[in-house]
Motif scaffolding. Structure first.
Motif, mmCIF file in Angstrom:
data_model
loop_
_atom_site.group_PDB
_atom_site.id
_atom_site.type_symbol
_atom_site.label_atom_id
_atom_site.label_comp_id
_atom_site.label_asym_id
_atom_site.label_seq_id
_atom_site.Cartn_x
_atom_site.Cartn_y
_atom_site.Cartn_z
ATOM 1 N N GLY A 386 0.794 -1.218 0.000
ATOM 2 C CA GLY A 386 0.000 0.000 0.000
ATOM 3 C C GLY A 386 0.826 1.268 0.000
ATOM 4 O O GLY A 386 0.284 2.374 -0.191
ATOM 5 N N ASN A 387 2.118 1.150 0.227
ATOM 6 C CA ASN A 387 3.006 2.322 0.268
ATOM 7 C C ASN A 387 4.100 2.271 -0.793
ATOM 8 O O ASN A 387 5.025 3.082 -0.758
ATOM 9 N N LEU A 388 3.992 1.338 -1.720
ATOM 10 C CA LEU A 388 5.048 1.169 -2.714
ATOM 11 C C LEU A 388 5.255 2.430 -3.543
ATOM 12 O O LEU A 388 6.358 2.690 -4.037
ATOM 13 N N LYS A 389 4.207 3.245 -3.666
ATOM 14 C CA LYS A 389 4.323 4.467 -4.461
ATOM 15 C C LYS A 389 5.401 5.404 -3.908
ATOM 16 O O LYS A 389 6.043 6.140 -4.668
ATOM 17 N N LEU A 390 5.626 5.379 -2.584
ATOM 18 C CA LEU A 390 6.683 6.216 -1.992
ATOM 19 C C LEU A 390 8.046 5.850 -2.558
ATOM 20 O O LEU A 390 8.856 6.719 -2.882
ATOM 21 N N LEU A 391 8.277 4.548 -2.656
ATOM 22 C CA LEU A 391 9.569 4.073 -3.142
ATOM 23 C C LEU A 391 9.696 4.250 -4.655
ATOM 24 O O LEU A 391 10.727 4.708 -5.147
ATOM 25 N N LEU A 392 8.655 3.895 -5.397
ATOM 26 C CA LEU A 392 8.736 3.965 -6.854
ATOM 27 C C LEU A 392 8.962 5.391 -7.327
ATOM 28 O O LEU A 392 9.664 5.629 -8.312
ATOM 29 N N GLY A 393 8.403 6.348 -6.602
ATOM 30 C CA GLY A 393 8.640 7.736 -6.961
ATOM 31 C C GLY A 393 10.107 8.100 -6.834
ATOM 32 O O GLY A 393 10.662 8.827 -7.660
ATOM 33 N N ALA A 394 10.753 7.559 -5.797
ATOM 34 C CA ALA A 394 12.174 7.832 -5.584
ATOM 35 C C ALA A 394 13.048 7.087 -6.583
ATOM 36 O O ALA A 394 14.156 7.529 -6.895
ATOM 37 N N LEU A 395 12.555 5.952 -7.084
ATOM 38 C CA LEU A 395 13.360 5.138 -7.988
ATOM 39 C C LEU A 395 13.356 5.653 -9.430
ATOM 40 O O LEU A 395 13.932 5.022 -10.304
ATOM 41 N N LYS A 396 12.729 6.771 -9.655
ATOM 42 C CA LYS A 396 12.725 7.321 -11.012
ATOM 43 C C LYS A 396 14.137 7.575 -11.527
ATOM 44 O O LYS A 396 14.409 7.470 -12.715
ATOM 45 N N LEU A 397 15.038 7.897 -10.607
ATOM 46 C CA LEU A 397 16.416 8.183 -11.008
ATOM 47 C C LEU A 397 17.289 6.939 -10.985
ATOM 48 O O LEU A 397 18.422 6.965 -11.469
ATOM 49 N N ALA A 398 16.761 5.844 -10.415
ATOM 50 C CA ALA A 398 17.547 4.605 -10.335
ATOM 51 C C ALA A 398 17.361 3.797 -11.613
ATOM 52 O O ALA A 398 16.759 2.723 -11.626
ATOM 53 N N THR A 399 17.879 4.308 -12.688
ATOM 54 C CA THR A 399 17.670 3.686 -14.004
ATOM 55 C C THR A 399 18.465 2.400 -14.191
ATOM 56 O O THR A 399 18.274 1.695 -15.178
ATOM 57 N N GLU A 400 19.361 2.082 -13.231
ATOM 58 C CA GLU A 400 20.185 0.873 -13.343
ATOM 59 C C GLU A 400 19.578 -0.308 -12.595
ATOM 60 O O GLU A 400 20.157 -1.399 -12.598
ATOM 61 N N LEU A 401 18.430 -0.121 -11.948
ATOM 62 C CA LEU A 401 17.852 -1.178 -11.127
ATOM 63 C C LEU A 401 17.567 -2.430 -11.950
ATOM 64 O O LEU A 401 16.858 -2.390 -12.957
#
Length: 525
Positions: A386-401
């Motif tokens: 239910g809170n994954l959106k917090l993390l996914l928003g931050a991962l926008k710059l983590a293009t190497e994931l």
């Protein structure tokens, strides 16, 4: 006498006088036949190279005069003896790997006595060979011969425990060992002392692995005192070694001499919990440290306070594992938030850390500053759901994931929908492994939406959507969407679907998909 038995004279050369010998013509004929037979035998006998090639072919291996790889070949004692006889024909040999061959145990001497023929030998691997005390003695004696040996791996030989001195007492000053692995060998405290005694004669040591030796911790203080003799050590693995708080203190004292250290693994040592407050004085000085593994160390909230001051100072850190330390998630200290000061981080494992919304938010904020992140493991943290959106928003710059593990995170349908949406925008374009297993709270509708958007994960090679043990559900509503998505995922090779109930028709569809598309998707139902 008859013609056949007539005596004929022969002259003996090389003497001041000529002697006449008499023998029958039949004997002469037999001598000629024996000589000819000997010449033919020599011409037909295989050369050393041919014998080696035949030996390797018998074992189903390609011959290589520099690297002898016979791992897991079901070698017999006779094979080891035959191999020993071939060493004189392999003067260029640099590596010998006989691991996972139980019959090597008790026969090693047959091999070591011939090691003088391979004086370029640099690497010797004898993992899980059931080595005996006699083998360890023979190996010690061989150290006087193989002067160029740089790597020795004796892992998973439980009989070495209590007998390590048979090897170490033979190691002389000037030994060129760079790697020494003795994982899971049932080492005793006495073995630890024997090991400490040789650290001053192997100054070039770069890798020391003593993992899974639960009794070695009793001698860790002694070992730590002599680690100063190997200042070039780059990797120290002490996973599950029975370390206690006092041994952790001794280890920290040794770290001041190990400026070159790049990997430190002290995981699964539960009794060091609570000892970090007195044992991190020199940890922060490891400016070259790239890997720090502290998982399952029972760290306390007080430990977390100390680590939140130290870990951000490890400027070269690339891999951090704090998993299975519940205090990491409940502590009020902002350890996860301070990961922002480690921009080189490529792997972060915080599985089963009891994260709360506050600590999860801190991690999400830190992720904005981790552009090189490739692996993120948040499994077994229920607050993610239910809170994954917090993390996914931050991962926008983590293009190497490339690896995202969200097993048992109480995910909901909205979380899966967001995953697909973010990938459509290209933010998770390089994702290769996605673990969504044990998330029983996702509705059938959520799985349908996820499978409909699954095709955007173009580089995905592994996907796990298994249910938790003792669970069982019918995947009928979304199976057709999954099958359609598979045709658009050319890299996918593994699909975990444990405890999802498939009909006979659905199984056949998956099998037909593999055959029709020349794919080899391994699905576990």
């Amino acid at each position: 006498h008859s013609q056949e038995k007539q005596d004929l004279p022969y002259t003996v050369a090389g003497s001041s006088q000529n002697y006449r010998l008499y023998c029958s013509s039949a004997a002469i004929a037999q001598a000629h036949r024996d000589g000819l037979s000997h010449l033919i035998s020599e011409a037909e006998s295989p050369s050393g190279e041919q014998r080696f090639n035949q030996f390797m072919q018998k074992l189903g291996k390609k011959p290589n005069s520099k690297n002898l790889d016979l791992n897991n070949c079901a070698l017999s004692a006779a094979d080891v003896t035959e191999l020993a006889s071939l060493l004189p024909f392999l003067p260029e040999l640099e590596e010998i790997s006989l691991s996972w061959n139980g019959c090597v145990g008790g026969t090693l001497k047959a091999l070591t006595v011939h090691l003088h023929h391979v004086n370029l030998l640099r690497v010797l691997r004898l993992n899980n060979c059931r080595l005996t005390a006699e083998d360890v003695t023979s190996l010690g004696e061989a150290f006087e011969i193989v002067s160029q040996l740089e790597e020795l791996d004796l892992s998973w030989n439980s009989n070495i425990g209590g007998k390590l001195s048979l090897l170490t007492k033979k190691i002389q000053k000037g030994c060129k060992l760079k790697l020494l692995k003795i994982t899971d060998c049932n080492l005793t405290a006495k073995d630890g002392e024997s090991l400490a005694e040789i650290l001053n004669v192997i100054p070039n040591l770069e890798v020391l692995d003593l993992s899974i030796n639960k009794h070695i911790g009793c001698s860790m203080k002694v070992i730590a005192q002599d680690l100063k003799n190997v200042p070039g050590l780059k990797e120290l693995n002490l996973h599950m070694c029975g370390l206690k708080q006092d041994s952790l203190q001794g280890l920290d004292t040794a770290l001041q001499h190990l400026a070159a250290l790049r990997k430190l693994d002290i995981s699964c040592n539960k009794e060091i919990g609570g000892g970090f407050k007195d044992s991190t004085a020199h940890l922060a000085s490891l400016k070259n440290l790239e890997v720090l593994d502290l998982h399952q160390c029972c760290v306390t909230e007080e430990d977390v306070t100390v680590l939140s001051q130290v870990i951000p100072l490890l400027s070269s850190l690339q891999e951090l594992n704090l998993s299975s330390n519940k205090s990491v998630g409940v502590s009020s200290d902002p350890l996860l938030g301070r990961l922002r000061f480690l921009p080189k981080l490529k792997s972060v494992a915080i599985s089963n850390c009891g994260l709360g919304e506050e600590s999860f938010s801190s991690l999400a904020e830190a992720a904005l500053h981790l552009p090189e992140l490739e692996i993120l493991d948040l499994s077994w943290n229920k607050c993610v759901g239910g809170n994954l959106k917090l993390l996914l928003g931050a991962l926008k710059l983590a293009t190497e994931l490339q690896v995202l593990r969200l097993s048992s995170c109480n995910l909901v349908a909205e979380d899966l929908a967001l995953l697909s949406t973010y990938n459509m925008d290209g933010h998770l374009a390089r994702l290769r492994k996605l673990d969504l297993s044990y998330n029983h709270s996702i509705s059938d509708e959520g799985w349908v939406v996820f499978c409909q958007g699954l095709a955007v994960f173009k580089e995905l090679s592994e996907l796990d959507v298994s249910l938790r043990p003792l669970s069982c559900r019918d995947c009928g509503p979304w199976f057709s969407e999954l099958l359609a998505a598979l045709t658009k995922l050319p890299a996918l090779t593994e699909l975990g679907m444990q405890r999802w109930v498939l009909s006979e028709s659905q199984r056949k569809q998956l099998e037909s998909f593999n055959q029709d598309n020349k794919r080899n998707i391994r699905f576990d139902c």
